[in-house]
Design an enzyme around this catalytic site. Structure first.
Site, PDB file in Angstrom:
ATOM      1  N   GLU B  31      34.938  32.462  35.146  1.00  0.00           N
ATOM      2  CA  GLU B  31      35.825  32.053  34.516  1.00  0.00           C
ATOM      3  C   GLU B  31      36.396  30.882  35.190  1.00  0.00           C
ATOM      4  O   GLU B  31      36.657  30.575  35.898  1.00  0.00           O
ATOM      5  CB  GLU B  31      36.791  33.022  34.347  1.00  0.00           C
ATOM      6  CG  GLU B  31      36.496  34.775  33.862  1.00  0.00           C
ATOM      7  CD  GLU B  31      37.077  35.716  34.408  1.00  0.00           C
ATOM      8  OE1 GLU B  31      38.799  35.082  34.254  1.00  0.00           O
ATOM      9  OE2 GLU B  31      36.544  36.716  34.170  1.00  0.00           O
ATOM     10  N   GLU B  61      35.036  40.273  34.539  1.00  0.00           N
ATOM     11  CA  GLU B  61      33.996  40.812  35.566  1.00  0.00           C
ATOM     12  C   GLU B  61      32.507  41.531  35.796  1.00  0.00           C
ATOM     13  O   GLU B  61      32.134  40.768  36.868  1.00  0.00           O
ATOM     14  CB  GLU B  61      35.586  41.253  36.128  1.00  0.00           C
ATOM     15  CG  GLU B  61      36.339  40.256  36.853  1.00  0.00           C
ATOM     16  CD  GLU B  61      37.202  40.287  35.138  1.00  0.00           C
ATOM     17  OE1 GLU B  61      37.044  40.745  34.804  1.00  0.00           O
ATOM     18  OE2 GLU B  61      38.231  39.359  35.268  1.00  0.00           O
ATOM     19  N   PHE B  87      40.969  41.232  40.385  1.00  0.00           N
ATOM     20  CA  PHE B  87      39.720  41.040  39.317  1.00  0.00           C
ATOM     21  C   PHE B  87      38.652  41.947  39.738  1.00  0.00           C
ATOM     22  O   PHE B  87      38.368  42.556  38.707  1.00  0.00           O
ATOM     23  CB  PHE B  87      40.332  39.982  38.268  1.00  0.00           C
ATOM     24  CG  PHE B  87      41.836  39.358  37.885  1.00  0.00           C
ATOM     25  CD1 PHE B  87      42.834  39.989  37.892  1.00  0.00           C
ATOM     26  CD2 PHE B  87      42.099  38.060  37.982  1.00  0.00           C
ATOM     27  CE1 PHE B  87      43.933  40.019  37.915  1.00  0.00           C
ATOM     28  CE2 PHE B  87      42.899  37.789  37.488  1.00  0.00           C
ATOM     29  CZ  PHE B  87      44.275  38.215  37.661  1.00  0.00           C
ATOM     30  N   HIS B 130      48.367  40.526  41.745  1.00  0.00           N
ATOM     31  CA  HIS B 130      48.030  39.654  42.045  1.00  0.00           C
ATOM     32  C   HIS B 130      47.975  39.211  43.571  1.00  0.00           C
ATOM     33  O   HIS B 130      48.124  38.570  43.935  1.00  0.00           O
ATOM     34  CB  HIS B 130      48.636  38.378  41.209  1.00  0.00           C
ATOM     35  CG  HIS B 130      48.289  38.277  39.974  1.00  0.00           C
ATOM     36  ND1 HIS B 130      48.506  39.845  38.901  1.00  0.00           N
ATOM     37  CD2 HIS B 130      47.156  37.236  39.250  1.00  0.00           C
ATOM     38  CE1 HIS B 130      47.708  39.104  37.870  1.00  0.00           C
ATOM     39  NE2 HIS B 130      47.100  37.926  38.253  1.00  0.00           N
TER      40      HIS B 130
END
Lengths: 363, 320
Positions: B31, B61, B87, B130
């Site tokens: 991405e 993913e 992710f 994250h």
């Protein structure tokens, strides 16, 4: 074509698959299973054995249009796909027995049966896992086809130098990837991600849904929203075609068109083959959860019996078909003997082919 | 010798430029890579090599990782971008059951030479999804190499080594190291599995990697002021990890402290500490984060940070 040589050729592929799996099933008796059946004695084919009995028309009809340099990804129910793609039957049996001379050196068994030398990139123990791998292989085929502008010296050897026939191995440079998966797979995310990927990049991939109506021990229908594989493909602008997956001639004819469309650069297609899983999920699963009437009805449409009747009606002699069946049984008997006599892998082989850097040691 | 002053992200771009020029099999997919990646770690590559080799991907993913596996099997050498390690969990079957198992499971018929880049570690004010440090998960996984560079030079050299090695590589850059600048020697090769001795000392051995090297260096300064000389080792590669260098140091100092940003429980520090204790009989200690998700508010996030003071305190305790 039904009375032609290719009609008997399709029959031969189906019969070999059936004979192979019947023998593998017999050799798996006496094993221990998570599905409840246990018995004394050691099975020669151990662990989960997923049979494709009754589904033989799909790989036979599709793979008739493929060459060794086309790629194929498969499911946990992959014996038929592997044989139809051209793998050696005796080496397959050796792998099911866990012997060193098997395709995977005894490291994979039935669930990971593979023959990279004919482009068969492996059966897979995870439902839907073959779909993203297939689109990656097809993506590589597209990129390598478009590569003439790059330095030829820098291009990979066929198959990247690790045993694959490689894209363009036949010289035609329009190789494709075929991806077999079951009706259960369409409810996993990778199915949707892979179809989207294939369409976004317009890849040379044919998705083949072998809709055998069962997801392990649960009927797929009540677990699936909407109309299934074809409808989901259509929602992503991938042309889908349904076919009677127990009619090998219909599969063959439909696949001929779809493979040609994919091969000529038309982008991805989906073939939705309606068939039936005659056996349980694994060989020792007696499928007692299933309505016997459903199985009885399905057996009425057994693809091998239908093809035989069709060929007889078209003028092929019964002796010809009997000879094909006898030859398959003889071939399987020979394979069983070879597999039985073959040596086990050396224990140290458990430490090879793990990785190159920091490879298979205790630490 | 070609020396350049580069950031950690620029060093990665330079490494990819070299590898993509040298080897037409190298492609990038992920991405935002066409725009240079969210950290600039692919800047200019699509312009230089085209959209067919630097492939913008959907937010997908599992497909990115799985397609990377298929590409690798078919002869390419993909760089698979996961944005952040958090992710990458959406592509875990494709990494764990497919990429890592392929070669063994199929008896060596296949190879999966891909590099999966998955930036790790605490990203300021980015909370629980994250900011994770999951390197121990991957070090636990037979079939992959695990790399975690701490400097621009190492990011340049180790990324090149990762692309050349032919194995699946989990490549964990730190989310807050991208702007770190340093001298990069374009000709310097750094082998996978070889640690770097950052400081030499006799009082104790301190082992760490990635961003945590900075906190360790600060702790070493404080300890040096007290007359405590530390043998500081940057592991650089977690699998294979440089046992020879670490154990030789432990045999000399007789004391080992392992520090990482990841949760201490079942972290990779435990592996190093146990190995050192078994092999040398040295005293061991490890220091990581408490077993809590990383919080958002500064005061909560701080609870997960292992700072120089805590490192120095742990060292003093080990010496006491």
């Amino acid at each position: 074509m039904d009375s032609s040589n290719s009609g008997t050729a399709l029959y031969r592929v189906m019969v070999r698959i059936r004979a192979f799996e019947n023998a593998a099933e017999a050799a798996s008796q006496g094993g221990v299973s998570a599905y409840g059946q246990q018995a004394a004695g050691a099975a020669k084919v151990r662990g989960p054995l997923h049979l494709s009995t009754g589904q033989e028309a799909v790989p036979a009809g599709v793979c008739a249009h493929l060459r060794a340099s086309d790629y194929l990804t498969s499911t946990h129910r992959g014996h038929g796909h592997t044989l139809a793609k051209g793998a050696d039957l005796a080496r397959m049996m050796c792998e099911l027995f866990g012997k060193a001379s098997g395709f995977n050196g005894g490291k994979g068994g039935s669930m990971h049966i593979a023959d990279f030398s004919v482009g068969m990139l492996g059966a897979n123990g995870v439902v839907a896992a073959g779909l993203p791998i297939a689109v990656g292989a097809a993506h590589a085929q597209k990129l390598l086809k478009a590569a003439p502008g790059r330095s030829q010296a820098a291009l990979p050897p066929p198959g990247g130098g690790h045993g694959l026939p490689g894209p363009g191995g036949s010289g035609a440079n329009n190789d494709i990837t075929v991806c077999f998966f079951g009706d259960g797979a369409i409810n996993r995310g990778p199915f949707l991600e892979a179809l989207n990927w294939a369409r976004v990049y317009d890849l040379p991939v044919l998705f083949v849904c072998e809709d055998n109506r069962w997801s392990a021990t649960t009927a797929s229908g009540p677990m699936t929203a909407g109309e299934g594989a074809s409808a989901r493909a259509a929602s992503m602008d991938i042309a889908a075609t349904q076919v009677d997956g127990n009619d090998v001639f219909a599969v063959h004819e439909t696949a001929a068109r779809l493979v040609a469309e994919v091969r000529s650069g038309g982008g991805p297609r989906l073939l939705h083959a309606l068939t039936y899983r005659v056996k349980g999920h694994v060989s020792v699963d007696l499928a007692a959860y299933r309505d016997p009437a459903e199985l009885a009805a399905a057996l009425e449409t057994d693809p091998i019996a239908r093809a035989r009747g069709h060929l007889l009606a078209a003028g092929v002699g019964a002796a010809t078909l009997d000879a094909i069946e006898n030859a398959a049984r003889d071939e399987v008997d020979t394979a069983l003997a070879i597999a039985d006599a073959a040596p086990w892998p050396e224990p140290g082989a458990a430490f090879t082919d793990v990785q190159t850097v920091g490879a298979g040691q205790w630490y | 010798m070609m020396m350049k002053d580069l950031s950690y992200s620029e060093a990665a771009v330079l490494a990819l430029q070299h590898e993509m020029q040298a080897d037409a099999r190298v492609v990038v997919l992920g991405e935002d890579v066409g725009r240079g990646g969210i950290f600039g770690q692919y800047k200019g590559l699509q312009q230089a090599f085209g959209a067919e080799r630097v492939i913008d991907a959907p937010i997908s993913e599992a497909a990115i990782m799985g397609a990377g596996v298929g590409m690798a099997l078919a002869g390419l050498r993909p760089v698979v971008e996961m944005r952040v390690v958090d992710f990458a969990l959406c592509g875990m079957d494709e990494l764990v059951n497919q990429a890592a198992k392929n070669r063994f499971m199929f008896g060596g018929q296949g190879r999966v030479p891909l590099v999966a880049r998955m930036p790790g570690g605490i990203w300021d004010a980015s909370a629980a999804q994250h900011s994770q440090s999951l390197e121990a998960w991957f070090a636990h996984l037979p079939g992959v190499v695990v790399v975690s560079p701490s400097t621009p030079q190492d990011n340049y050299s180790l990324l090149r080594a990762a692309l050349q090695c032919g194995d699946p590589v989990v490549y964990i850059e730190h989310k807050t190291l991208w702007g770190l600048r340093g001298e990069v020697n374009e000709d310097l090769a750094v082998p996978l599995g070889k640690a770097r001795r950052v400081r030499e000392g006799h009082a104790l051995t301190l082992v760490s990697w990635s961003k945590q090297m900075q906190a360790c260096a600060e702790a070493c300064d404080a300890l040096a002021a007290e007359g405590i000389a530390v043998d500081l080792i940057d592991l650089r590669t977690l699998w294979p990890w440089d046992r020879e260098t670490v154990l030789a140091s432990c045999a000399r100092t007789r004391r080992l402290l392992v520090v990482h940003e990841a949760v201490q429980v079942a972290g990779f520090g435990a592996e190093i500490a146990a190995s050192a204790a078994e092999a040398t009989g040295c005293r061991v200690a490890r220091l990581g984060a408490p077993r809590i998700p990383v919080g958002y508010a500064p005061v909560l996030e701080a609870q997960s940070r292992v700072g120089p003071e805590a490192i120095a305190a742990a060292a003093r305790k080990l010496l006491g």
